[in-house]
Enzyme design. Structure first.
Site, PDB file in Angstrom:
ATOM      1  CB  CYS A 109      -9.831  -9.512 -12.973  1.00 26.16           C
ATOM      2  SG  CYS A 109     -10.984  -8.410 -12.162  1.00 26.16           S
ATOM      3  CG  HIS A 124     -14.644 -11.456 -13.887  1.00 25.13           C
ATOM      4  ND1 HIS A 124     -15.227 -11.710 -12.666  1.00 25.13           N
ATOM      5  CD2 HIS A 124     -13.726 -10.470 -13.661  1.00 25.13           C
ATOM      6  CE1 HIS A 124     -14.685 -10.924 -11.749  1.00 25.13           C
ATOM      7  NE2 HIS A 124     -13.767 -10.177 -12.316  1.00 25.13           N
TER       8      HIS A 124
HETATM    9  P1  NAP Z   1      -8.632  -7.427  -0.541  1.00 28.07           P
HETATM   10  O1  NAP Z   1      -9.181  -8.800  -0.389  1.00 28.07           O
HETATM   11  O2  NAP Z   1      -9.392  -6.296   0.043  1.00 28.07           O
HETATM   12  O3  NAP Z   1      -7.118  -7.418   0.057  1.00 28.07           O
HETATM   13  C1  NAP Z   1      -6.402  -6.217   0.264  1.00 28.07           C
HETATM   14  C2  NAP Z   1      -5.059  -6.506   0.921  1.00 28.07           C
HETATM   15  O4  NAP Z   1      -4.407  -5.238   1.116  1.00 28.07           O
HETATM   16  C3  NAP Z   1      -5.151  -7.172   2.316  1.00 28.07           C
HETATM   17  O5  NAP Z   1      -4.088  -8.058   2.474  1.00 28.07           O
HETATM   18  C4  NAP Z   1      -4.977  -5.993   3.275  1.00 28.07           C
HETATM   19  O6  NAP Z   1      -4.363  -6.357   4.525  1.00 28.07           O
HETATM   20  C5  NAP Z   1      -3.988  -5.134   2.500  1.00 28.07           C
HETATM   21  N1  NAP Z   1      -4.049  -3.741   2.936  1.00 28.07           N
HETATM   22  C6  NAP Z   1      -5.144  -2.937   3.006  1.00 28.07           C
HETATM   23  N2  NAP Z   1      -4.786  -1.705   3.483  1.00 28.07           N
HETATM   24  C7  NAP Z   1      -3.453  -1.750   3.697  1.00 28.07           C
HETATM   25  C8  NAP Z   1      -2.494  -0.808   4.211  1.00 28.07           C
HETATM   26  N3  NAP Z   1      -2.844   0.435   4.553  1.00 28.07           N
HETATM   27  N4  NAP Z   1      -1.195  -1.203   4.304  1.00 28.07           N
HETATM   28  C9  NAP Z   1      -0.818  -2.454   3.942  1.00 28.07           C
HETATM   29  N5  NAP Z   1      -1.680  -3.394   3.485  1.00 28.07           N
HETATM   30  C10 NAP Z   1      -2.983  -3.038   3.355  1.00 28.07           C
HETATM   31  O7  NAP Z   1      -8.445  -7.048  -2.078  1.00 28.07           O
HETATM   32  P2  NAP Z   1      -8.199  -8.037  -3.343  1.00 28.07           P
HETATM   33  O8  NAP Z   1      -9.477  -8.369  -3.994  1.00 28.07           O
HETATM   34  O9  NAP Z   1      -7.285  -9.131  -2.922  1.00 28.07           O
HETATM   35  O10 NAP Z   1      -7.456  -7.058  -4.360  1.00 28.07           O
HETATM   36  C11 NAP Z   1      -6.109  -6.655  -4.155  1.00 28.07           C
HETATM   37  C12 NAP Z   1      -5.670  -5.769  -5.308  1.00 28.07           C
HETATM   38  O11 NAP Z   1      -5.713  -6.510  -6.524  1.00 28.07           O
HETATM   39  C13 NAP Z   1      -6.604  -4.560  -5.502  1.00 28.07           C
HETATM   40  O12 NAP Z   1      -5.834  -3.448  -5.888  1.00 28.07           O
HETATM   41  C14 NAP Z   1      -7.537  -5.026  -6.615  1.00 28.07           C
HETATM   42  O13 NAP Z   1      -8.064  -3.971  -7.357  1.00 28.07           O
HETATM   43  C15 NAP Z   1      -6.601  -5.897  -7.457  1.00 28.07           C
HETATM   44  N6  NAP Z   1      -7.246  -6.981  -8.219  1.00 28.07           N
HETATM   45  C16 NAP Z   1      -8.145  -7.812  -7.632  1.00 28.07           C
HETATM   46  C17 NAP Z   1      -8.709  -8.864  -8.389  1.00 28.07           C
HETATM   47  C18 NAP Z   1      -9.720  -9.823  -7.823  1.00 28.07           C
HETATM   48  O14 NAP Z   1     -10.273 -10.628  -8.603  1.00 28.07           O
HETATM   49  N7  NAP Z   1      -9.985  -9.843  -6.519  1.00 28.07           N
HETATM   50  C19 NAP Z   1      -8.316  -9.040  -9.702  1.00 28.07           C
HETATM   51  C20 NAP Z   1      -7.367  -8.196 -10.263  1.00 28.07           C
HETATM   52  C21 NAP Z   1      -6.843  -7.172  -9.505  1.00 28.07           C
HETATM   53  P3  NAP Z   1      -5.236  -6.533   5.904  1.00 28.07           P
HETATM   54  O15 NAP Z   1      -5.981  -7.821   5.767  1.00 28.07           O
HETATM   55  O16 NAP Z   1      -4.189  -6.546   6.931  1.00 28.07           O
HETATM   56  O17 NAP Z   1      -6.149  -5.337   5.964  1.00 28.07           O
END
Ligand code: NAP
Length: 345
Positions: free
Chosen positions: A145, A238
């Site tokens: 991001c 950001h």
């Molecule tokens: P998050 O809020 O922690 O969400 C993670 C998701 O993954 C949830 O839906 C969770 O489901 C699922 N998950 C976790 N463990 C799992 C498993 N073993 N099997 C299947 N599903 C699983 O994270 P996020 O911030 O949305 O980020 C998601 C991805 O995008 C990450 O790789 C992060 O680095 C990337 N990213 C994030 C941003 C940002 O601004 N937030 C920006 C760019 C990239 P449950 O709810 O069922 O646990």
């Protein structure tokens, strides 16, 4: 036109919720499936999600059953907002079964045959998918991001003047760490001067993004980048303080004109999620600010400002971009739109 059925993997997370918000009325894509971890699977979406991106969960998805992240979903495209502990293997499994996977996770970003795509910057890198061995499936990734905001601001300057060195200090929003209610950051009255893996990503990803496509491989750009990343108490958006050394002598006005005149492939193709103007420059001393400017062009444009000469580099400025929109879900949707426009979906 019949809409293309899509799934959201990681639909309960911070990025997953943003995907839902941005896809709910999309002219080309229709949400058919939501998937998350085994803890959430088998239950109604509204019963497992801690919804925090708007007032209410959209009714089209509230009662959908959350599925496991297994490649048997009724869709063509899988948008992935999965935790990186699981994303790599799940995305590969989906691609092998013929799904077009657009991912926000870091796992496949540096793979030789995977485009690290920002449609305004390196649309030609899509070609890399021709090297992939997934049959009808494919994987395309969205950069980190904070990398997305910075590289958008740098793109026209690299094209017009060339850049040799970059120093960047980020002030990154809380939503970048995932669901704020779950991650338990000690962020009130605080700044956390470390984000796991972020500096490494900011220093390497732009080299691939600005690399040259050569015979279905990328020759990495050779510029030098130093990054320091900090988590600050802002909900979304950001802000990054950037210093640059240019390959040509230019004036401040040249840089402003370069930003103001910048337009690229998504604008030419008039893609539904593309900002009309990818970079908005502000002349006011105290702009851009996350609270005021993060939603410019529905969160898809970068805002620049505070441009001035630098004692050690040539110029310094700040750039702001919305981390879960341009930096994640919105950026991934724009990648999918480009893939569709180019006949890959
Ligand atoms: P998050 O809020 O922690 O969400 C993670 C998701 O993954 C949830 O839906 C969770 O489901 C699922 N998950 C976790 N463990 C799992 C498993 N073993 N099997 C299947 N599903 C699983 O994270 P996020 O911030 O949305 O980020 C998601 C991805 O995008 C990450 O790789 C992060 O680095 C990337 N990213 C994030 C941003 C940002 O601004 N937030 C920006 C760019 C990239 P449950 O709810 O069922 O646990």
């Amino acid at each position: 036109m019949e809409k293309i059925p899509v799934a959201i993997l990681g639909a309960t997370g911070s990025v997953g919720q943003k995907f839902i918000q941005l896809l709910i009325n999309h002219p080309w894509f229709e949400i058919k499936e939501l998937a998350a971890s085994e803890t959430s699977a088998g239950k109604k979406y509204k019963d497992v999600v801690e919804w925090f991106v708007s007032d209410e969960i959209p009714e089209q998805v509230a009662n959908l059953e959350v599925k496991k992240c297994e490649p048997n979903l009724d869709c063509k495209v899988a948008f992935s907002g999965l935790d990186s502990s699981i994303a790599g293997e799940v995305e590969t499994a989906f691609a092998k079964k013929g799904y077009k996977v657009i991912s926000n996770s870091r796992n496949h970003r540096m793979d030789d045959d995977v485009p690290l795509l920002i449609p305004e910057i390196n649309p030609d890198h899509i070609e890399l998918v021709k090297k992939q061995k997934y049959g009808g499936g494919l994987i395309v990734t969205n950069p980190n991001c904070s990398t997305i905001g910075m590289t958008l601001a740098l793109k026209p300057l690299i094209d017009d003047f060339g850049i040799s060195d970059i120093n960047v200090v980020t002030m990154q929003a809380v939503s970048g760490a995932g669901n704020p209610k779950k991650v338990g950051l000690n962020i009130d009255d605080n700044v956390i001067p470390w984000i796991k893996g972020e500096e490494e990503k900011m220093e390497i990803e732009p080299l691939k993004i600005f690399g040259t496509l050569n015979n279905q491989r990328i020759d990495f750009n050779k510029m030098n980048i130093s990054a320091q990343c900090n988590r600050v108490n802002v909900t979304d958006g950001h802000l990054e303080a950037v210093q640059i050394r240019l390959k040509k002598k230019v004036d401040k006005e040249d840089i402003i004109n370069s930003w103001n005149n910048f337009s690229s492939e998504p604008q030419k193709l008039d893609l539904p999620t593309a900002p009309k103007k990818p970079i908005h420059y502000f002349d006011e001393d105290d702009f851009p600010q996350p609270k005021i400017h993060r939603n410019i062009e529905n969160g898809m444009a970068a805002a620049t400002g505070r441009l001035r000469p630098d004692k050690f580099f040539d110029f310094k400025f700040v750039v702001l971009s919305h981390n879960t929109v341009r930096g994640a879900a919105g950026g991934a949707i724009l990648c999918a739109e480009l893939l569709k426009a180019k006949g890959y979906i």
